[in-house]
Design an enzyme around this catalytic site. Structure first.
Site, short mmCIF file in Angstrom:
data_model
loop_
_atom_site.label_atom_id
_atom_site.label_comp_id
_atom_site.label_asym_id
_atom_site.label_seq_id
_atom_site.Cartn_x
_atom_site.Cartn_y
_atom_site.Cartn_z
N SER A 188 -6.79 -6.08 4.46
CA SER A 188 -5.55 -5.32 4.66
C SER A 188 -5.86 -3.96 5.28
O SER A 188 -6.48 -3.88 6.34
CB SER A 188 -4.79 -5.21 3.33
OG SER A 188 -3.48 -4.75 3.53
N ASP A 465 0.96 -14.53 7.07
CA ASP A 465 0.86 -13.17 6.54
C ASP A 465 1.89 -12.25 7.20
O ASP A 465 1.94 -12.15 8.42
CB ASP A 465 -0.55 -12.65 6.81
CG ASP A 465 -0.84 -11.30 6.16
OD1 ASP A 465 0.06 -10.73 5.52
OD2 ASP A 465 -1.99 -10.84 6.29
#
Length: 540
Positions: A188, A465
């Site tokens: 991330s 995602d």
């Protein structure tokens, strides 16, 4: 699908990259939440003691933004496991990003860090980011003292660590980056972070694996919702869009029904319409917290969609409100769908009431105290215990990623309300830090954005995602070739850095980990081994 009164929506924001406007109550509650080991897992904090490493507070005395400069140092926390180490093996550093480093220890215990350490005979390290967990360079979190919280300063911390580290018990060996291959992993924000490490400090970092790396910073990130709309269950997606548009139409065009609409959700105490619609969006945001690993998977999104999509009114207390629901849907511009959508609207209202509102009321707080993002008194708190300040400061100053509905193209129905504007999402920037202009995303994007590349820099991502649209694996860049030097792996069906998790051997089944995840992890071990072969060949 009726859901018991569980306060599930908090799980969607703990330990996750987020830049949606979190209610003050959620920020406050986050200070109290602690993640517990699941099942029969041994608490990893008992296996891996925390160590401190002294690093400079200020690495850049030539930059005026950090004035007044500091000559001091602070203790940065780290954890390591040398049980697989063999002479010549690498040091593998998992950068913990915007979270307490302790929360990353399961990856050292049984996740990607464990797997790579075992495969390479390496030392696994979890390294904490400044201003998170127990790594505090300053005595309080005033805006002035947050000036040292930049990605550049933290990258310099991590590189200083690699150049100077002597691991307890292994002091006789020179394991610094001068004589050892150091490879970084991050997911991330930390995924983008390790991409920058490799590009900015290539002589220190032999390689890096960026998982779900958000390398393209942007102030307006309405695209966050696009993968949810594309890959989410379509009945839930379409109902969320349609009913959100109903409520937006009432708020923008038919204010006489707003009071009844809020009362239906038991949120009549919320004065501001944007606060109200924000509270309703927590279910759809639960998509990111889905995970193949049962120990960390959140069922919040499934519960939300199960409730919303049911064609029956699931909650007895709401069965006598069907006429009101139809009236509201009609007032919102959908008379032809009023009868069909009434059960869905009522289930949504009951779900919000029982899982979000009722727990708040039982705690003694009002809905305004909890769900509103407007609370200057709270935002002005800046003692060292106000750890919620760190990530908002980063996204307000450098990263952005405000998840809004207002800027979704007009020919599309958004998954969240158009009351969710950039002005609303940045209230925390103004009230907590007196920042009145958008984040300086150019400070991040100068490193490459979508097209960042460097030898021995891998990009791993999840197909579904919500952060993929701001990564090197965004749709427009998927055709970039993958090589052993610069691998690019898109994991089918995966969400956010799914390759990071792992299982103990006795937990593994025919379907866990899922085949696409297991294959990605296998490929990661393979290309890291090849990177190390190159290192040793060049060092011979």
């Amino acid at each position: 699908m009726k859901l018991n009164a569980l306060h599930v929506f908090l799980a969607s924001v703990v330990g996750c990259l987020a830049a949606r406007p979190l209610p003050v109550g959620e920020l406050r509650s986050g200070l109290l939440l602690q993640e517990e080991p699941s099942g029969d897992d041994v608490d990893p904090t008992t296996l891996y003691p925390a160590y401190n490493f002294s690093v400079p507070i200020d690495h850049f005395h030539n930059e005026s933004r950090y004035e007044p400069h500091s000559n001091g140092t602070y203790n940065m926390r780290y954890w390591f496991d040398a049980s697989f180490y063999k002479p010549g093996g690498p040091v593998l550093v998992l950068c913990s990003g915007e979270d307490d480093g302790e929360d990353r220890l399961p990856y050292l215990q049984k996740g990607i860090l464990y797997q790579l350490s075992k495969a390479t005979g390496g030392i696994g390290v979890v390294l904490e980011h400044r201003y998170y967990g127990g790594s505090w360079p300053v005595p309080d979190l005033s805006t002035e003292n947050l000036r040292f919280l930049t990605t550049d300063q933290s990258l310099a911390d991590t590189t200083y660590f690699a150049k100077n580290m002597a691991f307890p018990g292994l002091e006789a060996e020179d394991l610094t980056a001068k004589d050892t291959a150091w490879i970084a992993y991050g997911g991330s924000y930390a995924g983008a972070y390790v991409s920058f490490l490799r590009k900015l400090y290539p002589k220190t970092w032999w390689g890096a694996i960026s998982s779900s790396g958000v390398t393209n910073a942007q102030w307006d990130y309405h695209e966050y919702l696009d993968p949810i709309a594309q890959y989410g269950p379509q009945p839930c997606v379409n109902l969320t869009k349609g009913l959100t548009n109903v409520m937006d139409n009432i708020i923008f065009n038919n204010q006489s029904y707003v009071a009844e609409l809020k009362q239906l959700f038991n949120l009549q105490g919320l004065q501001y319409d944007d606060d109200f619609m924000s509270a309703l969006s927590s279910g759809i945001f639960g998509w990111q917290s889905r995970n193949w690993d049962p120990s960390v998977n959140s069922l919040g999104f499934a519960h939300y969609c199960g409730n919303l999509s049911s064609t029956d009114i699931e909650y007895p207390a709401y069965k006598d409100r069907e006429a009101l629901a139809e009236q509201l849907i009609t007032a919102g511009g959908y008379p032809e769908d009023a009868a069909a959508w009434a059960p869905n609207l009522l289930n949504w209202a009951a779900y919000v009431n029982y899982t979000q509102v009722q727990p708040v009321l039982r705690s003694g707080e009002t809905v305004t105290e909890y769900f509103s993002v407007r609370n200057k008194t709270f935002y002005e708190q800046d003692d060292i215990s106000q750890t919620w300040r760190s990530w908002p400061y980063q996204y307000c100053t450098q990263w952005g990623y405000l998840q809004v509905g207002s800027t979704v193209p007009k020919d599309q129905l958004p998954l969240i309300s158009r009351t969710q504007t950039l002005e609303y999402a940045s209230i925390i920037c103004r009230d907590a830090f007196n920042l009145t202009t958008p984040a300086k995303t150019e400070e991040i994007n100068k490193y490459g954005g979508f097209t960042i590349s460097y030898p021995r820099l891998a990009q791993i991502g999840g197909e579904t995602d919500p952060w993929r649209p701001t990564s090197p694996l965004a749709d427009a860049y998927l055709n970039t070739s993958s090589t052993q030097s610069q691998p690019r792996i898109l994991i089918e069906g995966a969400v956010h850095h799914w390759d990071e998790n792992g299982l103990f051997p006795n937990e593994t089944t025919a379907t866990l980990p899922p085949a696409p995840v297991a294959e990605a992890q296998s490929q990661e071990a393979k290309f890291v081994m090849e990177w190390l072969d190159t290192y040793h060949a060049q060092s011979a």
